[in-house]
Each structure stands twice: as structure tokens, then as C-alpha cells.
Design a protein around this motif. Sequence first.
Motif, short mmCIF file in Angstrom:
data_model
loop_
_atom_site.label_atom_id
_atom_site.label_comp_id
_atom_site.label_asym_id
_atom_site.label_seq_id
_atom_site.Cartn_x
_atom_site.Cartn_y
_atom_site.Cartn_z
N SER A 96 0.73 -1.08 -0.01
CA SER A 96 0.06 0.03 -0.09
C SER A 96 0.87 1.29 -0.17
N SER A 97 0.19 2.36 -0.30
CA SER A 97 0.91 3.61 -0.22
C SER A 97 0.34 4.70 1.04
N THR B 275 0.05 8.56 2.86
CA THR B 275 0.26 9.93 2.91
C THR B 275 0.06 10.44 4.41
N GLU C 8 4.99 11.37 1.52
CA GLU C 8 4.29 10.11 0.89
C GLU C 8 5.09 8.95 0.72
N HIS D 186 5.48 4.82 -0.92
CA HIS D 186 4.78 4.06 -1.64
C HIS D 186 5.43 2.66 -1.34
N SER D 187 4.64 1.61 -2.03
CA SER D 187 4.94 0.28 -2.07
C SER D 187 5.49 -0.27 -0.57
N THR E 295 10.41 13.07 -0.76
CA THR E 295 8.96 12.58 -0.49
C THR E 295 8.12 13.86 0.37
#
Length: 389
Positions: free
Chosen positions: A35-36, A38, A79, A81-82, A67
Motif C-alpha cells: 500500500s501507499s 500520505t 508520501e 509507496h509500496s 518525498t
Amino acid sequence: MISFLFLLLLAPYVLFSFTYVAVISPQDPVLRVGSSLTATCTLSAELGLHPSSLFWTLNGVRLSSSTYSIVSSNILSIELHSLNGSQQRSGDNLMCHRADGRILAGSCLYVGMPPEKPVNLTCWSHNAKDLSCRWRVGGSCETHIPTKHTLKYKLRWHEKENECENCIAEKQGYVCHISAKIALFTPYEIWIEVTNQLGSTTSDILSLDVLDVVTTDPPANVQVSRIGTLEDQLMVRWTSPPELKDILFQAKYQIRYRLEDSAEWKAFDNIGNLTSCRLAGLKPGTVYFVQLRCKPVGIFGSRKPGIWSDWSHPAAASTPSGLLQRGSCDHKGTEQNSTLRQELKQFFGWVRKHASGCSSMSIKLYDQWRVWLQKSHRTRNQVLQDNNS
């Protein structure tokens, strides 16, 4: 005293101010692997800091400023990611720091997977007095987040469910020992429920009768000994498991043995309900280690065989050395063996000549032969003396 009261009145304000100097949102999120996310760090106006002076760390490692994003005069976002699975059960630590490194706020990230269906649920009863079960974690991947495994059971014709409270985590699964009083002659239904914050699942239901899954203690008093001077054989003796003396059953035994300098075991399965066994075809002058295990058959009339016990502690003995036997200088023993063979040959020859038609041989018949043998020896000695005189 007045100062102490003043500090007590001031404490809530101090705690409030310290707690809310900055806040990370979301707090302690639970996410699937890949998942990502924020996240934002919101600063209190009292700090007088600008978001551009802040930085982020994950598990103590500083994250790249590429980021980051300044959302407003008091909010800095990041942010991710992965996301990989959490490295620690207590969650991965996402921290917001001021320029000098001091922590302003923190959040725990729980990144994992929902549980998969448990497999290989098996149960056994030790001496028909308890019930234990073992199962393996389903799937090939780790959940990475706190996951609860619960063994549940009930009697087939009762609605009340019970939980096993004595569960222990193993390398690739769990084992649970049911401490409640065990019911015999009544089928049980047993299953596993697994839950975490991302989902839940249940194993297949295992139906069993305790009497069909009994395992005993290993055979006791295992002894290995030589069989005279036989170079290639050893005798193994043992006794039945002592805990089941008062239970109506037969035990099936299995024996295995290996050479002292070998890790490879050779096993025999067809021993049946015996408590002794002769090992043949062994190497002369060699130390052998021997172990036994057993399982009950027909316990309390059950139609299914039980479960193999653990192996007994190894017992050891050596076969006589063939080289030493053949190289022996005991002439007396050799002469005695030769004389015995000659006497036996003469005896059976005499029986064929003087006792034809007899269906059996008795001590009386043997005594008659000894009388004949003595007379024969006396006559032969007299002839020799006459010839010499």
C-alpha cells in the motif's frame, strides 16, 4: 505546600502543551503490504517553527526530502509507496523531527497481510488423560502484524464452545494443550480461528474420538545383549509402557537400530505385540544403538490404531568380534566341541540302528546309549592293551 498545589494545577496545562506541540495523522494506521500512505505532521503555533525545517524518519532511518511536501505554514506531509511488511510486531515507527533531531511527534505503522486458513490440524492424547493439538500457519507469507490464533472445541452434541488457553507458538505453527477434563467415548469437533486487524479465517473442522488418537510413553527398560558367541546377532528386550498397565489394549512395537558411526537407522515394523526381538545379520565386533517406540491397538475397543510414541532412549551393545573368536587359543574348548560333535554323530547313528520305529527320544534311551558307549570304549581299550603286551 502552596508551591506543590500550584504545580498540580499547572500540570494538566504542561501535559497538554507537551502532548500537542505536533501531531502526525493518521495515527497508528493498519495497511496491507504494497500500500501507499500520505502522512502529515501538524505543528502547534506555539513552536514558532516552519515545516521546511522538519524531517521524517522511519525506524530511525532518515527519509528522503524528495518525498516531503509543505501543505501550509504549519503542516509537512510525506508520501510512502509500496510499503513492505512491518519489521517489528509493535509497528514501524514513523517520526517527525525538528532540525536539531528532537522528536516532535510519532505514529506506528502496521503493515501486513490478513491471515490465511490454518492447515495440518492434528491432535493426540497422551495416555488417554489429556488432549493436545498442533497446526501450521496457512500460506507462504508472514502476516507481519499481531495475529491471534485460537483453538476452539466442543463435544459434537453440545452447543457450548470452549477455547484452549494454553497455546504456544512454534517455528511454523502453534501447539495447544487442553487443560479441561477430557471426555471419552464422545466425539469432539475442533477448529482454529485466526484474526488480525486486516481480516479473519477459520480452519476446517476436525472430528475425532480421543480413543482413536492415543499415544503412549515409549517402551520401558530397553536392554540389548549378546546371544552367546553369535557374531551377527543381538537380543533386544523391553517392557510395555508403565502408564497403561490398567488399560485394556495391545501395543504394536517398532524397532530401529544403527551402527555407532552411522546416522542411518534401519527399522523393523512387523514386531507385533512381542516384548523381545532378535536382530540378525549384524557386523561382528560392532557397537549398535537400538531404540523402540509403540502405539496402542484396540484401546478400549477402538477400531483405529493409535499414534506412535516418541522413541525410547537409545540402548547399546556390541556384537562379538569374529576375528577374536577365530583367533582364540582355547584348545580345551575346541577339543570339547569336537568331542561333542563326535558323540552326537555316534548317538544318532546308534539310534537309527537300535531304536528304529521310535516316535520320540527320551532320557532313558540316551542313558542306554551311554551304557553302550562305555562298554564299547572298555572293549576297545582291552584290545589295545592286549596288542601292546
